[in-house]
Design an enzyme around this catalytic site. Sequence first.
Site, PDB file in Angstrom:
ATOM      1  CG  PHE A   1      -2.159   0.844   1.065  1.00  0.00           C
ATOM      2  CD1 PHE A   1      -3.120   0.539   0.104  1.00  0.00           C
ATOM      3  CD2 PHE A   1      -2.357   1.969   1.856  1.00  0.00           C
ATOM      4  CE1 PHE A   1      -4.244   1.332  -0.058  1.00  0.00           C
ATOM      5  CE2 PHE A   1      -3.485   2.764   1.703  1.00  0.00           C
ATOM      6  CZ  PHE A   1      -4.427   2.441   0.748  1.00  0.00           C
TER       7      PHE A   1
ATOM      8  CB  THR B   1       5.456  -6.652  -2.589  1.00  0.00           C
ATOM      9  OG1 THR B   1       5.954  -7.281  -3.784  1.00  0.00           O
ATOM     10  CG2 THR B   1       4.234  -7.394  -2.100  1.00  0.00           C
TER      11      THR B   1
ATOM     12  CE  LYS C   1      10.337  -1.092 -11.965  1.00  0.00           C
ATOM     13  NZ  LYS C   1      10.406   0.354 -11.841  1.00  0.00           N
TER      14      LYS C   1
ATOM     15  CB  VAL D   1       7.613  -0.852 -19.538  1.00  0.00           C
ATOM     16  CG1 VAL D   1       8.382   0.111 -20.438  1.00  0.00           C
ATOM     17  CG2 VAL D   1       8.448  -2.092 -19.282  1.00  0.00           C
TER      18      VAL D   1
ATOM     19  N   GLY E   1       4.759   3.126 -16.546  1.00  0.00           N
ATOM     20  CA  GLY E   1       3.575   3.334 -15.705  1.00  0.00           C
ATOM     21  C   GLY E   1       2.298   3.038 -16.476  1.00  0.00           C
TER      22      GLY E   1
ATOM     23  CG  ASP F   1      13.525   1.710 -13.242  1.00  0.00           C
ATOM     24  OD1 ASP F   1      12.760   0.931 -12.648  1.00  0.00           O
ATOM     25  OD2 ASP F   1      13.131   2.537 -14.091  1.00  0.00           O
TER      26      ASP F   1
ATOM     27  CE  LYS G   1      10.652   1.305 -15.721  1.00  0.00           C
ATOM     28  NZ  LYS G   1      10.800   2.690 -15.259  1.00  0.00           N
TER      29      LYS G   1
ATOM     30  N   GLY H   1       4.881   7.579 -11.087  1.00  0.00           N
ATOM     31  CA  GLY H   1       3.915   8.373 -10.328  1.00  0.00           C
ATOM     32  C   GLY H   1       2.842   7.483  -9.733  1.00  0.00           C
TER      33      GLY H   1
HETATM   34  N1  HSE Z   1      11.462   4.425 -10.464  1.00  0.00           N
HETATM   35  C1  HSE Z   1      10.796   4.250 -11.712  1.00  0.00           C
HETATM   36  C2  HSE Z   1      11.043   5.490 -12.569  1.00  0.00           C
HETATM   37  C3  HSE Z   1       9.328   4.044 -11.458  1.00  0.00           C
HETATM   38  O1  HSE Z   1      11.523   6.491 -12.039  1.00  0.00           O
HETATM   39  O2  HSE Z   1      10.796   5.444 -13.770  1.00  0.00           O
HETATM   40  C4  HSE Z   1       8.542   3.590 -12.645  1.00  0.00           C
HETATM   41  O3  HSE Z   1       8.966   2.334 -13.104  1.00  0.00           O
END
Ligand code: HSE
Length: 345
Positions: free
Chosen positions: A11, A99, A128, A155, A157, A223, A227, A324
Amino acid sequence: MRTYRLALLGFGNVGQGLTTILRDHSERIAGQYGAEYRIVAVNTARRGCIYHPEGFDPGQLLSVYSETNRIDTVPAPYAGWDVLRVINESNADVIIDMTSSDLLSGEPAAGYIRAAIAQDRHVVTTNKGPVALHYPELSALAAERGVRLGVEGTVMGGTPVLRVGRDLLAAAGVARIQGILNGTTNYILTRMAEGESYESALAEAQMKGYAEANPAADVDGYDAAIKIVILSNLLLGVPLKLENVEREGIGNLSTKDIVRAQKVGEVWKLVAWVERGPDAVKACVKPMRLSLNHPLAGIAGATNAITFVTQLLGDVTIVGPGAGRVETGYAVLSDLLEIHQHMTR
Ligand code: HSE
């Protein structure tokens, strides 16, 4: 009207974003799609767990959580269950994994996803790691049990790229995928170009809910690289591993570098790409200095952009929020609606 009972694992930013959407838009969604969503369980690692077979009021979940910083202060017939008990014993139709899981190992999310599929629950995940590492296995398990596995939020959002790439562009012959895939670093670079320091730009990105739990994953390029692995595995059909992606983060860029580039009409961006070559695939994440007329130069803040270089359509570019709370919550909603469309087809 078809009702889906949801169990939320986590959450944090995404869980609260999804709950906000359900609080504010449930009526419209029910009218548009004939689908109703009830949150029956919320499990958090450190802030309690609640279960109510009939469902909670999303507004109450959000207000009590923001007042008390716990979820088990919401009145509920059952509390204190661990994740596996929620998966095994709740009446949830869909387990939503948000999570805080390790980006590189995919755990504990991957284990939760397997357990949920084994209980014949549909699964939506925004993690991811499990998708980058185990997608073929997890999607085969889901198909075997006749349940859906939604991964759109991994990927860009809520900006639709995975289903667009897989369903609508596959026949166009995608040869290369490139773009800005990390919101946090793009936000930091944009703010530094506006005169902000690296540290306060990162703090802002964290406050706005863009950054990973450990922001090193963003700034070191992991990150974006993960992706790229997901895009390669799901859309190019080329099974990449993280170690196959050449990677450099934004740690070596100083305000001076950014100002120097600006003076000659250029901008630094963390660019990621994967390309299918004649005999091998090349994948890379690295900061690049782009001239202002480059299509990626104007992508500012937490916005992301992805270009599919295709044989039949040429370049197809999608631009939209890449991180976001509500933006990633929307990705979960789009997966929930995909499950609904599948169930009612
Ligand atoms: N931390 C990642 C970003 C979150 O800033 O793109 C979204 O995957």
